[in-house]
Scaffold this active site. Structure first.
Site, mmCIF file in Angstrom:
data_model
loop_
_atom_site.group_PDB
_atom_site.id
_atom_site.type_symbol
_atom_site.label_atom_id
_atom_site.label_comp_id
_atom_site.label_asym_id
_atom_site.label_seq_id
_atom_site.Cartn_x
_atom_site.Cartn_y
_atom_site.Cartn_z
ATOM 1 N N SER A 105 0.826 -1.206 0.000
ATOM 2 C CA SER A 105 0.000 0.000 0.000
ATOM 3 C C SER A 105 0.857 1.251 0.000
ATOM 4 O O SER A 105 0.339 2.358 -0.117
ATOM 5 C CB SER A 105 -0.931 -0.002 1.209
ATOM 6 O OG SER A 105 -0.176 -0.154 2.385
ATOM 7 N N GLU B 243 -6.452 -0.463 -6.635
ATOM 8 C CA GLU B 243 -5.483 0.451 -7.262
ATOM 9 C C GLU B 243 -4.471 -0.414 -8.017
ATOM 10 O O GLU B 243 -3.837 -1.283 -7.411
ATOM 11 C CB GLU B 243 -4.738 1.260 -6.194
ATOM 12 C CG GLU B 243 -5.391 2.581 -5.846
ATOM 13 C CD GLU B 243 -4.510 3.412 -4.895
ATOM 14 O OE1 GLU B 243 -4.552 4.640 -4.987
ATOM 15 O OE2 GLU B 243 -3.793 2.844 -4.053
ATOM 16 N N ASN C 92 -3.685 6.513 -0.520
ATOM 17 C CA ASN C 92 -3.038 6.753 0.772
ATOM 18 C C ASN C 92 -2.207 8.027 0.784
ATOM 19 O O ASN C 92 -2.041 8.653 1.816
ATOM 20 C CB ASN C 92 -2.175 5.554 1.173
ATOM 21 C CG ASN C 92 -3.030 4.406 1.674
ATOM 22 O OD1 ASN C 92 -4.215 4.588 1.987
ATOM 23 N ND2 ASN C 92 -2.460 3.223 1.743
#
Ligand code: T1G
Length: 708
Positions: free
Chosen positions: A415, A448, A486
């Site tokens: 991530s 994503e 993020n």
């Protein structure tokens, strides 16, 4: 005849076929064509009944959503209004049978209900999904549906917007007969049976409209549920009002009332935003630089490394799509834990009635646990979901490069980490890609897809296509720290903590953001995800921060006290055994003290400031991401935020929302924050430029795509 509608005769039955691919939307020309067909059948002495159906994959999927802008402006539409067409069909002296396959949605179901009978194949679905576009049925749907299906069913269908299968529609009285086998043949048979009988108009069927005493609790319960489940949305409540009008007003008056509410909804910002989201969800699949005809690789077998929360969830996603998946863990105990979690999740789905036990048993069969790399050599795609650390990931990728067959895609669920650096551990960087799933992976729709410098087009096209098969919305993003989601989330959370440090209560910050429409407040999200996650990342990256810039510290202090959030029973909130939160007044006390020590003056903070600071922090970072090209278009960011971060769809996503507020206004407010908070609020150059020339992110994205 219009070329969008065909007229044929099968003995004594006329067949009117709508042919407007791909989904037979009611574009200009279609209503006219249907009316002509009906008139021709009515005037033909040899015809005793009419069948109306759709060509291709479906009946009719509703009004043409692309025409809504014109409709709002009151401009060019069909020369025959759709509601007028429906009245015209209903008045046809010969029985009209609507024959449904695929979907009858929105205006499609309204069309079907204006017929005198409806038949459908078992695989068909019907619904009034308009609320999902921020509007309500606009052509008598709220008036005819309760007359066929009864009030309770009609109101639920109109405010929830969900589709129901043909069998359920038949049970409810919406469909008169299910057709086994070929639709046209079945519909003709049915038409022969009813030919010559006087047609009954749906508008005259008042027997299922109930009494005020029966209906009052139905509407009250629907309103309560709509307020809760579709918090902040106006259309569901308007839809309930319109169905209620069917029970209190004569048909024509009810239709006028519905029309008025429909036009109000159509003009609303919520509807514009939701339509942006509808097209956006489809647009993200069309990526600049990846032509439609790019070759895609077959993914028939998959493998996942790591059976933790993410890895287990990802294995479930493959299994749910019917793709066999090997699941590897380092030791037996961890593997057992992972499998137990998967079984627990599936068990919960069975308990909720989402899956049958048989479906789950079949899925479990598809998941092949392994401690070695059994099954990896056959996998077309391997997803790594091990602990978030660069050295470990590189080690895993080096191994995967050895065990996976040539040409297999190696994907990382990282991530935050640099996908290019991960790819250096392999001899096939063009086959390395990021696939960032969101937790819980088997539930959240966002994926994503992170494009490394060397990731090939074919690999990206394959990941995009696979995301559809996995029932995810794949969005291709560039490889920057935190990628798109993020990276933006960081300043958003930072502001929420700043606000607490400046005197807003934890509950006030979360409540303001919930009132804005976020699924959860930012601080409650921190407690859910674990405050220690951000704390560790901040410690790791502290050396990269510019010295002298304000840092949020209150969350880190809580971590130092062992308050990691839900998992430790306390974070910003306190939690009971069932993880139900309650405010913790101690937190406010501590923060006051820490703020005093840090020289931060605490003050009253209005909800407006809370929302502006949190949301504009997202927008400003989003603008930088666009400017740097890590997202191809503003809509990509919007779709990421709505599907991965609980941003309200009815506000269209952060970039759309900023466009709606006006970028000049957003920019000015950000300059104000900059004046108060310093460099951390420096406006993105792109935001400044667009604000100054009075343009929007949407326009920038179009210009940019045109030149790309
Ligand atoms: N109008 C215009 N275009 C539409 C459309 C529509 N109603 N529905 C789909 N498309 C386009 C879509 O953009 C895509 O285009 C292509 O068709 C295939 O769609 C009077 C006012 C029908 C279940 O809300 O739910 O009726 O990207 O990729 O997965 O009261 O589309 O290829 O260029 O989604 O098979 C109510 C919306 C309208 C239905 C098909 N109807 N559509 O799903 O393919 S309001 C809806 C869907 C109304 C009345 C009111 C789905 C689908 P492109 P797709 P799919």
């Amino acid at each position: 005849m219009s070329e969008l509608v065909e007229y044929t005769k099968h003995g004594e039955i006329a067949v009117v076929t709508i042919n407007n691919p791909p989904v037979n939307a009611l574009s200009p020309g279609v209503p006219e064509g249907i009316a002509q067909g009906i008139d021709r059948a009515a005037g033909d002495h040899g015809v005793r009944a009419v069948v109306v159906m759709g060509a291709g994959r479906t009946f009719v999927s509703g009004a043409d959503i692309k025409e809504f802008d014109k409709m709002r402006a009151g401009g060019a539409q069909s020369s025959l209004s759709f509601p007028d067409l429906l009245n015209h069909i209903e008045a046809c002296p010969k029985p009209v049978v609507m024959a449904i396959h695929g979907n009858a949605l929105g205006g499609g179901l309204e069309l079907a209900m204006a017929g005198h009978y409806r038949v459908a194949v078992a695989s068909a679905q019907v619904g009034q999904p308009e609320v999902k576009l921020g509007i309500i049925p606009g052509a008598h749907g709220t008036q005819r549906l309760p007359r066929l299906a009864g009030v309770a069913k009609a109101v639920a269908m109109c405010w929830e917007g969900n589709l129901i299968p043909a069998a359920e529609a038949e049970k409810a009285g919406i469909v008169d007969r299910l057709i086994d086998g070929e639709l046209l043949e079945g519909a003709l048979g049915f038409a022969h049976e009813i030919a010559g009988k006087p047609p009954t108009k749906t508008r005259d069927r008042n027997e299922r409209l109930g009494t005020p005493e029966e209906n009052a609790p139905i509407f009250a319960a629907a309103r309560e549920a709509a307020r809760k489940k579709q918090r902040g949305m106006k259309a569901p409540l308007a839809a309930i009002d319109a169905v209620e009008a069917a029970t209190t007003l004569p048909f024509e008056e009810g239709c006028r009332f519905e029309r008025k509410l429909f036009m109000e909804c159509l003009a609303s910002e919520q509807s514009k935003a939701l339509i942006h989201v509808f097209f956006g969800e489809r647009e993200v699949g069309k990526v600049p630089g990846i032509p439609k005809d790019t070759a895609v690789m077959a993914v028939n077998r998959a493998a996942v490394v790591g059976a933790g929360t993410m890895g287990g969830g990802i294995a479930m996603v493959f299994a749910n799509a019917g793709i066999p998946v090997a699941l590897k863990e380092a030791d037996q105990a961890a593997l057992e834990r992972g499998l137990a979690n998967i079984r627990k999740n599936y068990g919960a789905s069975v308990a909720r009635g989402r899956f049958t036990q048989q479906f789950v048993d079949e899925r479990m069969e598809l998941i092949q646990p392994t401690l070695a790399y059994d099954g990896f050599a056959d996998a077309d795609m391997v997803v790594e979901a091990v602990f978030e650390g660069m050295e470990l990931k590189k080690q895993v990728f080096a191994e995967l490069d050895r065990v996976a067959k040539p040409g297999a895609i190696l994907a990382s669920n990282t991530s935050t980490l640099d996908i290019d650096e991960i790819a250096t551990a392999t001899r096939r960087p063009e086959f390395v890609v990021g696939t960032h799933f969101f937790s819980p992976a088997n539930v959240m729709r966002l994926l994503e897809i992170v494009k490394g410098k060397k990731t090939s087009r074919e690999v990206l096209a394959t990941a995009l296509q696979l995301s559809k098969r996995l029932k995810k919305i794949g969005v291709v993003v560039g490889n920057c720290r935190g990628f798109v989601g993020n990276r933006m989330f960081h300043p958003y959370v930072r502001e929420s903590v700043f606000l607490v440090e400046e005197g807003a209560s934890v509950e006030a910050v979360d409540q303001a953001m919930m009132d804005f429409g976020m699924a959860m407040g930012p601080l409650a999200v921190g407690d859910l995800a674990g405050l220690d996650v951000g704390w560790r990342i901040r410690k790791e990256y502290r050396h990269l921060e510019k010295p002298g810039i304000r840092q949020a510290f209150a969350g880190d202090r809580l971590c130092e006290m062992g308050r990691f959030g839900q998992k430790t029973g306390a974070g910003w909130y306190k939690y009971d055994e069932q993880r139900r939160p309650s405010p913790d007044p101690q937190v406010g006390e501590w923060v006051r003290q820490w703020a005093a020590e840090a020289g931060i003056r605490q003050r009253e903070i209005a909800a407006e400031e809370i929302v502006s600071r949190c949301i504009y922090a997202l927008v400003n970072e989003g603008a930088r991401i666009l400017e740097e090209g890590f997202a191809s278009r503003a809509v990509d960011i919007d779709i990421i935020y709505i599907n991965g971060y609980g941003f309200p769809a009815y506000r269209g996503g952060p970039m759309w929302y900023a466009d709606a507020v006006g970028l000049k206004k957003v920019y000015d407010r950000i300059r104000q924050f900059e004046g108060q908070q310093g460099e951390i609020w420096e406006p993105a150059a792109l935001l400044k430029e667009l604000a100054q020339r009075g343009a929007t992110f949407e326009e920038f994205s179009k210009e940019h795509q045109a030149t790309a």
